[in-house]
Motif scaffolding. Sequence first.
Motif, PDB file in Angstrom:
ATOM      1  N   ALA A 179       0.831  -1.206   0.000  1.00 18.22           N
ATOM      2  CA  ALA A 179       0.000   0.000   0.000  1.00 18.22           C
ATOM      3  C   ALA A 179       0.867   1.258   0.000  1.00 18.22           C
ATOM      4  N   GLY A 180       2.071   1.152   0.536  1.00 23.73           N
ATOM      5  CA  GLY A 180       2.998   2.275   0.548  1.00 23.73           C
ATOM      6  C   GLY A 180       3.986   2.243  -0.597  1.00 23.73           C
ATOM      7  N   GLY A 181       3.825   1.287  -1.505  1.00 20.85           N
ATOM      8  CA  GLY A 181       4.685   1.203  -2.678  1.00 20.85           C
ATOM      9  C   GLY A 181       5.978   0.428  -2.467  1.00 20.85           C
ATOM     10  N   ALA A 182       6.031  -0.388  -1.435  1.00 18.31           N
ATOM     11  CA  ALA A 182       7.252  -1.146  -1.156  1.00 18.31           C
ATOM     12  C   ALA A 182       7.022  -2.637  -1.361  1.00 18.31           C
ATOM     13  N   GLU A 183       8.113  -3.352  -1.560  1.00 13.49           N
ATOM     14  CA  GLU A 183       8.063  -4.802  -1.683  1.00 13.49           C
ATOM     15  C   GLU A 183       8.755  -5.423  -0.480  1.00 13.49           C
ATOM     16  N   VAL A 184       8.101  -6.429   0.095  1.00 14.43           N
ATOM     17  CA  VAL A 184       8.663  -7.122   1.242  1.00 14.43           C
ATOM     18  C   VAL A 184       8.606  -8.621   0.971  1.00 14.43           C
ATOM     19  N   GLU A 185       9.703  -9.283   1.261  1.00 13.10           N
ATOM     20  CA  GLU A 185       9.782 -10.740   1.110  1.00 13.10           C
ATOM     21  C   GLU A 185      10.077 -11.334   2.480  1.00 13.10           C
ATOM     22  N   PHE A 186       9.394 -12.409   2.820  1.00  7.88           N
ATOM     23  CA  PHE A 186       9.640 -13.123   4.073  1.00  7.88           C
ATOM     24  C   PHE A 186      10.304 -14.452   3.750  1.00  7.88           C
ATOM     25  N   VAL A 187      11.334 -14.783   4.504  1.00  7.32           N
ATOM     26  CA  VAL A 187      12.057 -16.029   4.306  1.00  7.32           C
ATOM     27  C   VAL A 187      12.231 -16.719   5.656  1.00  7.32           C
ATOM     28  N   ARG A 188      11.786 -17.964   5.723  1.00  6.16           N
ATOM     29  CA  ARG A 188      12.002 -18.758   6.939  1.00  6.16           C
ATOM     30  C   ARG A 188      13.439 -19.260   6.886  1.00  6.16           C
ATOM     31  N   VAL A 189      14.251 -18.841   7.846  1.00  4.99           N
ATOM     32  CA  VAL A 189      15.636 -19.316   7.893  1.00  4.99           C
ATOM     33  C   VAL A 189      15.809 -20.427   8.921  1.00  4.99           C
ATOM     34  N   ALA A 190      14.898 -20.507   9.870  1.00  8.18           N
ATOM     35  CA  ALA A 190      14.954 -21.575  10.874  1.00  8.18           C
ATOM     36  C   ALA A 190      13.591 -21.635  11.566  1.00  8.18           C
ATOM     37  N   VAL A 191      13.102 -22.712  11.906  1.00  7.03           N
ATOM     38  CA  VAL A 191      13.556 -24.080  11.733  1.00  7.03           C
ATOM     39  C   VAL A 191      12.884 -24.652  10.485  1.00  7.03           C
ATOM     40  N   THR A 192      13.676 -25.350   9.693  1.00  2.58           N
ATOM     41  CA  THR A 192      13.171 -25.972   8.481  1.00  2.58           C
ATOM     42  C   THR A 192      13.253 -27.490   8.627  1.00  2.58           C
ATOM     43  N   PRO A 193      12.480 -28.219   7.824  1.00  2.63           N
ATOM     44  CA  PRO A 193      12.570 -29.689   7.874  1.00  2.63           C
ATOM     45  C   PRO A 193      13.995 -30.192   7.615  1.00  2.63           C
ATOM     46  N   GLU A 194      14.711 -29.511   6.720  1.00  2.83           N
ATOM     47  CA  GLU A 194      16.091 -29.907   6.426  1.00  2.83           C
ATOM     48  C   GLU A 194      16.982 -29.748   7.661  1.00  2.83           C
ATOM     49  N   GLN A 195      16.787 -28.662   8.414  1.00  4.73           N
ATOM     50  CA  GLN A 195      17.594 -28.438   9.610  1.00  4.73           C
ATOM     51  C   GLN A 195      17.296 -29.477  10.691  1.00  4.73           C
ATOM     52  N   VAL A 196      16.047 -29.922  10.764  1.00  4.76           N
ATOM     53  CA  VAL A 196      15.690 -30.965  11.732  1.00  4.76           C
ATOM     54  C   VAL A 196      16.538 -32.205  11.460  1.00  4.76           C
ATOM     55  N   GLU A 197      16.680 -32.538  10.175  1.00  4.57           N
ATOM     56  CA  GLU A 197      17.475 -33.713   9.811  1.00  4.57           C
ATOM     57  C   GLU A 197      18.976 -33.470   9.981  1.00  4.57           C
ATOM     58  N   ILE A 198      19.462 -32.368   9.455  1.00  3.35           N
ATOM     59  CA  ILE A 198      20.903 -32.076   9.485  1.00  3.35           C
ATOM     60  C   ILE A 198      21.434 -32.039  10.913  1.00  3.35           C
ATOM     61  N   TYR A 199      20.728 -31.353  11.795  1.00  2.00           N
ATOM     62  CA  TYR A 199      21.194 -31.165  13.168  1.00  2.00           C
ATOM     63  C   TYR A 199      20.594 -32.176  14.142  1.00  2.00           C
ATOM     64  N   GLN A 200      19.838 -33.127  13.606  1.00  2.00           N
ATOM     65  CA  GLN A 200      19.201 -34.171  14.416  1.00  2.00           C
ATOM     66  C   GLN A 200      18.488 -33.569  15.629  1.00  2.00           C
ATOM     67  N   LEU A 201      17.610 -32.611  15.330  1.00  2.00           N
ATOM     68  CA  LEU A 201      16.893 -31.897  16.384  1.00  2.00           C
ATOM     69  C   LEU A 201      15.794 -32.779  16.982  1.00  2.00           C
ATOM     70  N   PRO A 202      15.500 -32.567  18.252  1.00  2.00           N
ATOM     71  CA  PRO A 202      14.424 -33.352  18.877  1.00  2.00           C
ATOM     72  C   PRO A 202      13.075 -32.992  18.260  1.00  2.00           C
ATOM     73  N   THR A 203      12.220 -33.979  18.141  1.00  2.00           N
ATOM     74  CA  THR A 203      10.907 -33.766  17.545  1.00  2.00           C
ATOM     75  C   THR A 203       9.815 -34.268  18.476  1.00  2.00           C
ATOM     76  N   ALA A 204       8.603 -33.824  18.183  1.00  2.00           N
ATOM     77  CA  ALA A 204       7.417 -34.285  18.904  1.00  2.00           C
ATOM     78  C   ALA A 204       6.286 -34.374  17.888  1.00  2.00           C
ATOM     79  N   LEU A 205       5.264 -35.108  18.242  1.00  2.00           N
ATOM     80  CA  LEU A 205       4.099 -35.189  17.371  1.00  2.00           C
ATOM     81  C   LEU A 205       3.343 -33.865  17.405  1.00  2.00           C
ATOM     82  N   PRO A 206       2.681 -33.494  16.306  1.00  2.00           N
ATOM     83  CA  PRO A 206       1.887 -32.261  16.307  1.00  2.00           C
ATOM     84  C   PRO A 206       0.782 -32.335  17.350  1.00  2.00           C
ATOM     85  N   SER A 207       0.429 -31.182  17.885  1.00  2.00           N
ATOM     86  CA  SER A 207      -0.641 -31.104  18.878  1.00  2.00           C
ATOM     87  C   SER A 207      -1.976 -31.502  18.248  1.00  2.00           C
ATOM     88  N   VAL A 208      -2.693 -32.385  18.910  1.00  6.45           N
ATOM     89  CA  VAL A 208      -3.989 -32.814  18.383  1.00  6.45           C
ATOM     90  C   VAL A 208      -5.050 -31.731  18.575  1.00  6.45           C
TER      91      VAL A 208
END
Length: 129
Positions: free
Chosen positions: A39-68
Amino acid sequence: MRAIAGGKETCILHIGDYDASGEWILTALAEDVTAFAAAGGAEVEFVRVAVTPEQVEIYQLPTALPSVTDRRSFSGSTTTQAESLTPDVLAAIVREAIESRRDMNVLHQAIEREPAERQALVDRLTGMG
């Protein structure tokens, strides 16, 4: 406001939990801020840098099941909290995300101006005493 005033595309780096809430927060924030900036004439991009599924695997991060009880959609089969990344790993991830987007010409110009600007500040502060 900075994105609008700056007149350049702005990239916002996001760190969040890899779960329904983390994805929802990023999506909601990106939609709202992008619309406001547009609305003000600007462009904004959002980038998730952490936590990504790849990082969960690479760093062997602890996981839990999604909340029901959380009914928001979520693309993963397990969740991971952002706090599970150690501070040094998170710092490296953020540093890489920033450095990969940095305009090297602007950086070199700033480095070239630094000695003169530092001296101007010293001169000014010395004259205040």
